[in-house]
Design a protein around this motif. Structure first.
Motif, PDB file in Angstrom:
ATOM      1  N   ASP A   1      12.728  12.660  49.048  1.00 49.87           N
ATOM      2  CA  ASP A   1      13.178  12.109  47.770  1.00 49.87           C
ATOM      3  C   ASP A   1      14.393  12.865  47.246  1.00 49.87           C
ATOM      4  O   ASP A   1      15.337  12.262  46.714  1.00 49.87           O
ATOM      5  CB  ASP A   1      12.043  12.172  46.748  1.00 49.87           C
ATOM      6  CG  ASP A   1      10.902  11.223  47.102  1.00 49.87           C
ATOM      7  OD1 ASP A   1      11.156  10.237  47.821  1.00 49.87           O
ATOM      8  OD2 ASP A   1       9.761  11.485  46.673  1.00 49.87           O
ATOM      9  N   THR A   2      14.363  14.196  47.398  1.00 44.66           N
ATOM     10  CA  THR A   2      15.506  15.003  46.954  1.00 44.66           C
ATOM     11  C   THR A   2      16.753  14.651  47.754  1.00 44.66           C
ATOM     12  O   THR A   2      17.848  14.508  47.200  1.00 44.66           O
ATOM     13  CB  THR A   2      15.185  16.493  47.107  1.00 44.66           C
ATOM     14  OG1 THR A   2      14.025  16.802  46.328  1.00 44.66           O
ATOM     15  CG2 THR A   2      16.358  17.349  46.623  1.00 44.66           C
ATOM     16  N   LEU A   3      16.582  14.512  49.080  1.00 45.36           N
ATOM     17  CA  LEU A   3      17.733  14.137  49.913  1.00 45.36           C
ATOM     18  C   LEU A   3      18.218  12.732  49.579  1.00 45.36           C
ATOM     19  O   LEU A   3      19.430  12.473  49.575  1.00 45.36           O
ATOM     20  CB  LEU A   3      17.346  14.230  51.390  1.00 45.36           C
ATOM     21  CG  LEU A   3      17.077  15.637  51.930  1.00 45.36           C
ATOM     22  CD1 LEU A   3      16.586  15.573  53.367  1.00 45.36           C
ATOM     23  CD2 LEU A   3      18.322  16.504  51.832  1.00 45.36           C
ATOM     24  N   ALA A   4      17.287  11.829  49.299  1.00 43.20           N
ATOM     25  CA  ALA A   4      17.685  10.468  48.918  1.00 43.20           C
ATOM     26  C   ALA A   4      18.489  10.483  47.630  1.00 43.20           C
ATOM     27  O   ALA A   4      19.482   9.753  47.496  1.00 43.20           O
ATOM     28  CB  ALA A   4      16.443   9.588  48.770  1.00 43.20           C
ATOM     29  N   ASN A   5      18.071  11.330  46.672  1.00 41.35           N
ATOM     30  CA  ASN A   5      18.811  11.426  45.414  1.00 41.35           C
ATOM     31  C   ASN A   5      20.184  12.059  45.632  1.00 41.35           C
ATOM     32  O   ASN A   5      21.167  11.667  44.989  1.00 41.35           O
ATOM     33  CB  ASN A   5      18.013  12.250  44.406  1.00 41.35           C
ATOM     34  CG  ASN A   5      16.760  11.537  43.949  1.00 41.35           C
ATOM     35  OD1 ASN A   5      16.707  10.310  43.923  1.00 41.35           O
ATOM     36  ND2 ASN A   5      15.734  12.288  43.608  1.00 41.35           N
ATOM     37  N   PHE A   6      20.251  13.053  46.538  1.00 37.43           N
ATOM     38  CA  PHE A   6      21.540  13.696  46.823  1.00 37.43           C
ATOM     39  C   PHE A   6      22.524  12.691  47.411  1.00 37.43           C
ATOM     40  O   PHE A   6      23.658  12.544  46.939  1.00 37.43           O
ATOM     41  CB  PHE A   6      21.335  14.874  47.775  1.00 37.43           C
ATOM     42  CG  PHE A   6      22.622  15.501  48.232  1.00 37.43           C
ATOM     43  CD1 PHE A   6      23.324  16.369  47.408  1.00 37.43           C
ATOM     44  CD2 PHE A   6      23.140  15.216  49.488  1.00 37.43           C
ATOM     45  CE1 PHE A   6      24.516  16.937  47.834  1.00 37.43           C
ATOM     46  CE2 PHE A   6      24.317  15.785  49.917  1.00 37.43           C
ATOM     47  CZ  PHE A   6      25.008  16.648  49.090  1.00 37.43           C
TER      48      PHE A   6
ATOM     49  N   ILE B   1      23.896  -0.828  31.405  1.00 38.28           N
ATOM     50  CA  ILE B   1      22.531  -1.344  31.282  1.00 38.28           C
ATOM     51  C   ILE B   1      21.927  -1.293  32.675  1.00 38.28           C
ATOM     52  O   ILE B   1      22.456  -1.909  33.609  1.00 38.28           O
ATOM     53  CB  ILE B   1      22.514  -2.788  30.747  1.00 38.28           C
ATOM     54  CG1 ILE B   1      23.207  -2.860  29.381  1.00 38.28           C
ATOM     55  CG2 ILE B   1      21.086  -3.302  30.633  1.00 38.28           C
ATOM     56  CD1 ILE B   1      23.334  -4.271  28.836  1.00 38.28           C
ATOM     57  N   ILE B   2      20.844  -0.530  32.842  1.00 41.01           N
ATOM     58  CA  ILE B   2      20.223  -0.423  34.153  1.00 41.01           C
ATOM     59  C   ILE B   2      19.216  -1.550  34.347  1.00 41.01           C
ATOM     60  O   ILE B   2      18.896  -2.281  33.406  1.00 41.01           O
ATOM     61  CB  ILE B   2      19.567   0.963  34.352  1.00 41.01           C
ATOM     62  CG1 ILE B   2      18.507   1.224  33.287  1.00 41.01           C
ATOM     63  CG2 ILE B   2      20.625   2.044  34.301  1.00 41.01           C
ATOM     64  CD1 ILE B   2      17.837   2.576  33.452  1.00 41.01           C
TER      65      ILE B   2
ATOM     66  N   GLY C   1      25.112  13.881  37.867  1.00 45.11           N
ATOM     67  CA  GLY C   1      24.898  15.056  38.685  1.00 45.11           C
ATOM     68  C   GLY C   1      24.655  14.702  40.134  1.00 45.11           C
ATOM     69  O   GLY C   1      24.686  13.539  40.543  1.00 45.11           O
ATOM     70  N   ILE C   2      24.387  15.738  40.934  1.00 43.36           N
ATOM     71  CA  ILE C   2      24.093  15.522  42.343  1.00 43.36           C
ATOM     72  C   ILE C   2      22.743  14.840  42.509  1.00 43.36           C
ATOM     73  O   ILE C   2      22.552  13.986  43.372  1.00 43.36           O
ATOM     74  CB  ILE C   2      24.128  16.854  43.100  1.00 43.36           C
ATOM     75  CG1 ILE C   2      25.568  17.375  43.185  1.00 43.36           C
ATOM     76  CG2 ILE C   2      23.546  16.717  44.498  1.00 43.36           C
ATOM     77  CD1 ILE C   2      26.488  16.498  43.990  1.00 43.36           C
ATOM     78  N   ARG C   3      21.769  15.176  41.646  1.00 48.61           N
ATOM     79  CA  ARG C   3      20.412  14.654  41.803  1.00 48.61           C
ATOM     80  C   ARG C   3      20.137  13.439  40.927  1.00 48.61           C
ATOM     81  O   ARG C   3      19.417  12.531  41.327  1.00 48.61           O
ATOM     82  CB  ARG C   3      19.390  15.753  41.488  1.00 48.61           C
ATOM     83  CG  ARG C   3      17.976  15.412  41.931  1.00 48.61           C
ATOM     84  CD  ARG C   3      16.956  16.314  41.285  1.00 48.61           C
ATOM     85  NE  ARG C   3      16.833  16.042  39.850  1.00 48.61           N
ATOM     86  CZ  ARG C   3      16.074  15.093  39.348  1.00 48.61           C
ATOM     87  NH1 ARG C   3      15.398  14.295  40.138  1.00 48.61           N
ATOM     88  NH2 ARG C   3      16.015  14.899  38.042  1.00 48.61           N
ATOM     89  N   SER C   4      20.685  13.410  39.725  1.00 48.16           N
ATOM     90  CA  SER C   4      20.303  12.362  38.775  1.00 48.16           C
ATOM     91  C   SER C   4      21.465  12.019  37.857  1.00 48.16           C
ATOM     92  O   SER C   4      22.475  12.738  37.796  1.00 48.16           O
ATOM     93  CB  SER C   4      19.095  12.806  37.933  1.00 48.16           C
ATOM     94  OG  SER C   4      19.431  13.955  37.168  1.00 48.16           O
ATOM     95  N   THR C   5      21.289  10.903  37.138  1.00 46.41           N
ATOM     96  CA  THR C   5      22.233  10.450  36.114  1.00 46.41           C
ATOM     97  C   THR C   5      21.513  10.474  34.767  1.00 46.41           C
ATOM     98  O   THR C   5      20.381  10.005  34.665  1.00 46.41           O
ATOM     99  CB  THR C   5      22.724   9.025  36.418  1.00 46.41           C
ATOM    100  OG1 THR C   5      23.476   9.040  37.638  1.00 46.41           O
ATOM    101  CG2 THR C   5      23.615   8.506  35.295  1.00 46.41           C
TER     102      THR C   5
ATOM    103  N   VAL D   1      17.649   9.364  35.276  1.00 43.26           N
ATOM    104  CA  VAL D   1      17.311   8.434  36.359  1.00 43.26           C
ATOM    105  C   VAL D   1      17.766   9.055  37.677  1.00 43.26           C
ATOM    106  O   VAL D   1      18.937   9.415  37.825  1.00 43.26           O
ATOM    107  CB  VAL D   1      17.988   7.064  36.164  1.00 43.26           C
ATOM    108  CG1 VAL D   1      17.533   6.082  37.220  1.00 43.26           C
ATOM    109  CG2 VAL D   1      17.713   6.526  34.769  1.00 43.26           C
ATOM    110  N   PRO D   2      16.886   9.208  38.662  1.00 38.05           N
ATOM    111  CA  PRO D   2      17.293   9.735  39.974  1.00 38.05           C
ATOM    112  C   PRO D   2      18.386   8.865  40.601  1.00 38.05           C
ATOM    113  O   PRO D   2      18.361   7.637  40.491  1.00 38.05           O
ATOM    114  CB  PRO D   2      16.006   9.696  40.799  1.00 38.05           C
ATOM    115  CG  PRO D   2      14.909   9.730  39.775  1.00 38.05           C
ATOM    116  CD  PRO D   2      15.440   8.980  38.579  1.00 38.05           C
ATOM    117  N   ASN D   3      19.334   9.521  41.243  1.00 34.14           N
ATOM    118  CA  ASN D   3      20.449   8.782  41.830  1.00 34.14           C
ATOM    119  C   ASN D   3      20.012   7.867  42.964  1.00 34.14           C
ATOM    120  O   ASN D   3      20.692   6.885  43.274  1.00 34.14           O
ATOM    121  CB  ASN D   3      21.514   9.757  42.331  1.00 34.14           C
ATOM    122  CG  ASN D   3      22.326  10.341  41.194  1.00 34.14           C
ATOM    123  OD1 ASN D   3      22.500   9.710  40.158  1.00 34.14           O
ATOM    124  ND2 ASN D   3      22.800  11.558  41.359  1.00 34.14           N
TER     125      ASN D   3
END
Length: 362
Positions: free
Chosen positions: A188-193, A212-213, A225-229, A241-243
């Motif tokens: 999950d962390t790699l997917a977000n990266f 609007i998401i 960021g690298i992990r999330s917005t 929200v995770p990227n």
């Protein structure tokens, strides 16, 4: 052959028999001499360069002087420690291995820490000034900043292992197995990266834009960021929200491609009203609002003949999406006031009920 500074200093110290007799005292004197040299460099060279840098219009030279100041002084002193370790008689085997390698490690860590601290403290405005006032995209700046800090940390660790002569072959050999384990444990962390990299590359949104998401939340992008917005809603609620989700979701960007937002106001008037007058009144309301842009110009459209009213729609653009709610409120109030002044009726739904008496046969 010209003598180096090391050999010249050693030759000078041989003139003091007491120092040659007590090698620990000699090593301490060498370190003190380098500390004095560092202070001399600070007083004469660094401060002179700082004064010259302030006289120029560029900001990059000021950044370089501030960056090199403390690491340079610490490096001079640590080089003195390395010099002190090289004089005769030789240090014990353990000390001869630990002290020089420790000094080299400290030199590396001083420079890497200074670089990491400079990256962390450099703001978007400061980076723009350093580059001569050039425009820097906030998202690209954040990506460069985050990735650079990760690379600095990685190469610092790798270089420290090389200094201490750690055999990296087994480490690289086992990196494949460890990499698979990490990939499974931190998928999950790699997917977000990689989702963050995708967000930066696609440029679907930037910091400061309103989006609007897919789940329905609307707000201003405050950090990518690298992990999330991170999104700040109009209720001052921060949504993270995770990227990985952002990269695979439908996103409506209200600030793109132009930094303005369209408002549609549905307005009904009674049958029998002068339609040209209604159109002119609505356009006047839009023109008198200073948040409504002039191009594209506001427009009025007759949409339908309703059950109880003639339905108009006022279409206009405001300068900033964050003004959507407030300007809708102000425009509707002004429309109501202008209609009252000009005796334009806004009807409400009405129904006529007819009662029919039914005769009962006797």
């Amino acid at each position: 052959m010209e003598l180096t500074f090391f050999s010249q200093l050693d030759s000078f110290l041989r003139g003091f028999p007491l120092l040659h007799e007590y090698d620990l005292l000699e090593r301490l004197v060498i370190v003190c001499i380098y500390a004095v040299l560092a202070k001399v460099f600070d007083l004469l060279l660094i401060r002179s360069l700082r004064k010259l840098a302030k006289k120029t219009r560029m900001h990059f030279d000021d950044f370089l002087v501030d960056f090199f100041h403390r690491p340079f002084l610490a490096t001079v002193i640590l080089i003195g420690v390395l010099h002190a370790c090289s004089v005769e008689p030789a240090l014990p085997q353990s000390a001869a291995w630990i002290i020089p390698n420790g000094s080299k490690t400290l030199i590396l860590m001083v420079w890497c820490a200074a670089l990491s601290r400079s990256l962390s403290r450099t703001s978007l405005e400061a980076a723009s000034r350093i580059l001569g006032g050039r425009h820097i995209d906030p998202d690209i700046f954040l990506l460069f900043k985050n990735v650079s800090r990760i690379l600095v940390l990685f190469f610092t660790i790798l270089w420290i292992l090389l200094i201490w002569q750690v055999n990296l072959s087994p480490l690289f050999a086992s990196a494949g197995i460890v990499g698979i384990a990490i990939a499974l444990a931190a998928k999950d962390t790699l997917a977000n990266f990689f989702g963050g990299i995708s967000v930066f590359m696609d440029r679907a949104y930037k910091v400061g834009e309103y989006i609007i998401i897919e789940s329905g939340e609307r707000g201003e992008v405050v950090e990518v960021g690298i992990r999330s917005t991170k999104i700040l809603t109009r209720d001052d609620v921060m949504i993270t929200v995770p990227n990985g989700i952002m990269a695979n979701s439908k996103i409506i960007n209200e600030s793109a491609p132009q930094p303005r937002f369209r408002i549609r106001l549905d307005i009904g008037v009674a049958y029998g009203t002068d339609l040209d007058m209604v159109e002119n009144l609505l356009l006047r309301v839009a023109d008198e609002n200073n948040q409504v842009v002039k191009q594209p110009a506001p427009r009025v459209r007759l949409r339908a003949f309703g059950d109880s009213a003639v339905n108009f729609q006022l279409l206009l653009w405001v300068r900033d999406p964050r003004e959507k709610g407030r300007q809708t409120h102000l425009l509707l109030k002004e429309v109501y006031r202008v209609f009252n002044e000009n005796n334009v009726s806004i009807p409400f739904p009405q129904r006529d009920v007819y009662l029919r008496e039914q005769k009962v046969e006797s």
